[in-house]
Design a protein around this motif. Structure first.
Motif, mmCIF file in Angstrom:
data_model
loop_
_atom_site.group_PDB
_atom_site.id
_atom_site.type_symbol
_atom_site.label_atom_id
_atom_site.label_comp_id
_atom_site.label_asym_id
_atom_site.label_seq_id
_atom_site.Cartn_x
_atom_site.Cartn_y
_atom_site.Cartn_z
ATOM 1 N N ARG A 281 0.849 -1.097 0.391
ATOM 2 C CA ARG A 281 -0.081 -0.210 0.121
ATOM 3 C C ARG A 281 0.934 1.023 0.149
ATOM 4 N N ASN A 282 2.214 0.696 0.488
ATOM 5 C CA ASN A 282 2.244 2.811 0.868
ATOM 6 C C ASN A 282 3.754 2.826 -0.406
ATOM 7 N N HIS A 283 3.862 1.927 -1.408
ATOM 8 C CA HIS A 283 4.634 1.985 -2.327
ATOM 9 C C HIS A 283 3.094 1.935 -3.482
ATOM 10 N N LYS A 284 1.756 2.207 -2.972
ATOM 11 C CA LYS A 284 0.992 2.570 -3.809
ATOM 12 C C LYS A 284 0.753 2.039 -5.106
ATOM 13 N N THR A 285 0.677 0.421 -4.653
ATOM 14 C CA THR A 285 0.328 -0.361 -5.796
ATOM 15 C C THR A 285 -1.559 -0.300 -6.283
ATOM 16 N N SER A 286 -1.270 -0.755 -7.920
ATOM 17 C CA SER A 286 -3.127 -0.664 -8.274
ATOM 18 C C SER A 286 -3.715 -1.563 -8.022
ATOM 19 N N LYS A 287 -3.065 -2.724 -7.842
ATOM 20 C CA LYS A 287 -3.506 -4.090 -7.690
ATOM 21 C C LYS A 287 -4.778 -4.551 -6.096
ATOM 22 N N LYS A 288 -5.071 -5.198 -6.237
ATOM 23 C CA LYS A 288 -6.142 -5.835 -5.637
ATOM 24 C C LYS A 288 -4.753 -6.333 -4.202
ATOM 25 N N LEU A 289 -5.336 -6.745 -2.788
ATOM 26 C CA LEU A 289 -4.275 -7.555 -2.050
ATOM 27 C C LEU A 289 -5.452 -8.594 -1.712
ATOM 28 N N VAL A 290 -4.768 -9.501 -1.083
ATOM 29 C CA VAL A 290 -5.557 -11.310 -1.182
ATOM 30 C C VAL A 290 -4.524 -11.578 -0.261
ATOM 31 N N VAL A 291 -5.264 -11.761 1.328
ATOM 32 C CA VAL A 291 -4.382 -12.573 2.148
ATOM 33 C C VAL A 291 -5.301 -13.826 2.501
ATOM 34 N N LEU A 292 -4.186 -14.921 1.820
ATOM 35 C CA LEU A 292 -4.863 -16.717 2.715
ATOM 36 C C LEU A 292 -5.254 -16.639 3.960
ATOM 37 N N VAL A 293 -6.078 -17.470 4.659
ATOM 38 C CA VAL A 293 -5.363 -17.432 5.969
ATOM 39 C C VAL A 293 -6.129 -18.786 6.367
ATOM 40 N N GLY A 294 -5.591 -19.612 7.157
ATOM 41 C CA GLY A 294 -5.471 -20.800 8.421
ATOM 42 C C GLY A 294 -7.302 -21.091 9.160
ATOM 43 N N PRO A 295 -6.855 -21.923 9.529
ATOM 44 C CA PRO A 295 -8.004 -21.920 11.021
ATOM 45 C C PRO A 295 -7.485 -21.373 11.575
ATOM 46 N N HIS A 296 -6.120 -21.235 11.795
ATOM 47 C CA HIS A 296 -5.424 -20.952 13.156
ATOM 48 C C HIS A 296 -5.175 -19.793 13.435
ATOM 49 N N VAL A 297 -5.071 -19.556 12.587
ATOM 50 C CA VAL A 297 -5.120 -17.265 12.510
ATOM 51 C C VAL A 297 -6.107 -16.586 13.493
ATOM 52 N N SER A 298 -6.112 -15.668 14.393
ATOM 53 C CA SER A 298 -7.184 -15.673 16.269
ATOM 54 C C SER A 298 -8.243 -14.458 14.882
ATOM 55 N N ASP A 299 -8.871 -14.288 15.758
ATOM 56 C CA ASP A 299 -10.388 -13.621 15.357
ATOM 57 C C ASP A 299 -9.406 -12.547 15.823
ATOM 58 N N GLN A 300 -8.186 -11.655 16.144
ATOM 59 C CA GLN A 300 -7.916 -10.409 16.210
ATOM 60 C C GLN A 300 -7.215 -9.918 15.117
ATOM 61 N N SER A 301 -6.601 -11.239 14.568
ATOM 62 C CA SER A 301 -5.287 -10.918 13.705
ATOM 63 C C SER A 301 -5.924 -10.516 12.647
ATOM 64 N N LEU B 8 -5.894 -7.656 9.282
ATOM 65 C CA LEU B 8 -5.722 -8.226 8.132
ATOM 66 C C LEU B 8 -6.701 -7.420 7.663
ATOM 67 N N HIS B 9 -8.007 -7.779 7.804
ATOM 68 C CA HIS B 9 -9.316 -7.091 7.232
ATOM 69 C C HIS B 9 -9.350 -5.462 7.007
ATOM 70 N N LYS B 10 -8.621 -4.655 7.860
ATOM 71 C CA LYS B 10 -8.171 -3.499 7.445
ATOM 72 C C LYS B 10 -6.884 -3.166 6.483
ATOM 73 N N ILE B 11 -5.839 -4.334 6.064
ATOM 74 C CA ILE B 11 -4.755 -3.947 4.817
ATOM 75 C C ILE B 11 -5.366 -4.768 3.672
ATOM 76 N N PHE B 12 -6.073 -5.837 3.517
ATOM 77 C CA PHE B 12 -6.345 -6.472 2.180
ATOM 78 C C PHE B 12 -7.157 -6.437 1.693
ATOM 79 N N ASP B 13 -7.636 -6.562 0.687
ATOM 80 C CA ASP B 13 -9.270 -6.819 0.013
ATOM 81 C C ASP B 13 -9.685 -7.790 0.137
ATOM 82 N N GLU B 14 -9.214 -8.868 0.525
ATOM 83 C CA GLU B 14 -10.121 -10.119 0.233
ATOM 84 C C GLU B 14 -9.253 -10.907 1.556
#
Ligand SMILES: O=c1ccn([C@@H]2O[C@H](COP(=O)(O)OP(=O)(O)O)[C@@H](O)[C@H]2O)c(=O)[nH]1
Ligand SMILES: O=c1ccn([C@@H]2O[C@H](COP(=O)(O)OP(=O)(O)O)[C@@H](O)[C@H]2O)c(=O)[nH]1
Ligand SMILES: [Mn+2]
Ligand SMILES: [Mn+2]
Lengths: 271, 271
Positions: free
Chosen positions: A27-47, A51-57
């Motif tokens: 984001r800081n380097h101003k990408t024009s692309k979408k950002l997606v993160v794949l998460v496994g079931p062990h990633v906490s709700d807080q994390s 992630l939702h605030k930084i990634f589009d998906e």
């Protein structure tokens, strides 16, 4: 679809912190692309909330594991079987083209030009340079390719027990077929280069666009002093204290406040 | 001329022993090409006599030196300035095409197919894989190119103080221009690969065609027990004891008798 995206992966809260920093750096380097993160079931709700605030998906995937302890032991990385999970990225068929990036990478300049490349483009691995390193690669999501990759895993396994072995086995003409599929090393620059060929690093390292903290020690494995802005412990061994400090500066300034908001005031400054 | 040749270099009697083993290994694998060794003035008469028995041409060259102690110190290899001498190979204009090979390489299968490649073809360096390793490369002798190379040295120096830095600076589009100029890594396989990416070595190492003993410890730095056919000292550190033993087997069976004949009965079994 004609949409394009950067994609990363985190199966636990440690790698999730890496993904957050990577997302922020894009984001800081101003990408024009979408950002997606794949998460496994062990990633906490807080994390996930951060992630939702930084990634589009933020996409939940089930964890695949190579179960190949023998080959992973050879590399002293028993943890890497889980990297098979990476293969899920081919199912993101609502994008026409994607760039996968490991959660332990950091972008230090805009790299949207990578989307001019075709599947499978990647940079050479410094260990065995006729293999590509699977920490950064350009691919085309496709359920057909995904199916073939899983079939390849079943039939041939992975020569290193991780995703890099599978992907090099599957895209086996990378070394010989098309120079345009060789990303310059500066798009996936790893610390190995520093201690194996220091003069080249001094000559070309300043052009780095993506730094890859590959190996057992990750940025989040270190302990950081927030007021002095220094790292504790055996930082020399990492050989790229400058980039490590850059990672921690970004983490402490832009990610830590978001984590504190979600979790309360736990410090999150040590690995 | 349409003649073609393998070319190596030795500026002293230690590297001359390497050149002898390399020459023998090329002959044993039935090369149809000429063999040329460039020798510096410090190579003894006895060594030259042995080289004459193995090589078609033993050519005396003056020693060039980069004099660049700063960059060489970075690699802990103060000895490598003398590798500038390698550039003399471009003056072998009675050959139409040549393959240069370091004196610390060993051929383990016929590699005459390398002559199908064009200048400058070479394999990636495992340290910084967008550089080629200058231990094995295909080139076209040319006084014009030789002149330009010397001029390049004068104007730009070498980023690593040795020939590899010069050659990568001069042939600077190697990483991006033509995949056919990327020799497979098995034509210049170095031990570095073993300790940085062991599973890849296990997967592909058996296909090695040329082994390169790069780094400070050379085969002739070890001590060999002729009757037990074992190496003494810290062989583990070399990480390729198998290839080291192959080098010593060839040296002791085919080179040592020739040296003994020239020098008398000094043992020549320790480094
Ligand atoms: O427990 C793990 C291990 C790996 N990964 C993901 O898989 C990638 C590859 O693993 P890693 O970066 O540790 O491998 P290396 O680059 O050190 O070979 C990571 O960056 C993460 O995106 C993950 O989510 N959880
Ligand atoms: O004192 C020296 C150093 C090097 N060389 C030649 O230059 C090549 C490159 O040096 P070396 O192989 O030691 O470098 P490395 O492959 O370890 O980087 C050698 O193989 C020799 O052919 C030489 O003749 N005398
Ligand atoms: Mn990684
Ligand atoms: Mn060498």
């Amino acid at each position: 679809s004609t949409e394009q995206a950067f994609v990363t992966l985190a199966t636990n809260d440690s790698y999730a912190r890496g993904a957050m920093v990577l997302g922020k750096s894009l984001r800081n380097h101003k990408t024009s692309k979408k950002l997606v993160v794949l998460v496994g079931p062990h990633v906490s709700d807080q994390s996930r909330a951060v992630l939702h605030k930084i990634f589009d998906e933020v996409r939940l995937v089930d964890v695949l594991d190579s179960g190949d302890t023998a080959h992973l032991a050879m590399m002293k990385r028993p943890d890497l079987g889980v990297t098979f999970t990476k293969l899920h990225c081919w199912t993101l068929t609502h994008y026409s083209k994607c760039v996968f990036m490991d959660a332990d990478t950091l972008v230090v300049s805009n790299i949207d030009e990578l989307f001019d490349r075709e599947e499978l483009s990647a940079a050479p691995d410094p260990g065995w340079p006729d293999c590509f390193n699977s920490g950064v690669f350009v691919f085309r999501p496709s359920n057909e390719t995904y199916g073939k990759l899983l079939q390849y895993c079943t039939e041939h396994g992975s020569f290193d027990g991780g995703d890099q072995g599978v992907l090099n086995g599957f895209f086996s003409d990378w070394a010989t077929a098309d120079i345009n599929k060789h990303l310059p090393f500066i798009y996936n620059m790893s610390s190995i280069a520093i201690y194996t060929y220091l003069p080249a690093f001094k000559q070309y390292g300043a052009n780095a666009k993506v730094v890859h903290f590959l190996g057992q020690m990750k940025p989040w494995s270190y302990t950081y002093n927030l007021t002095q802005r220094t790292l504790r412990g055996d930082v020399q061994a990492s050989s790229q204290p400058g980039f490590l400090l850059q990672w921690w500066a970004l983490y402490s300034a832009e990610v830590l406040p978001m984590l504190v908001r979600e979790y309360g005031d736990q410090p999150f400054i040590s690995g």
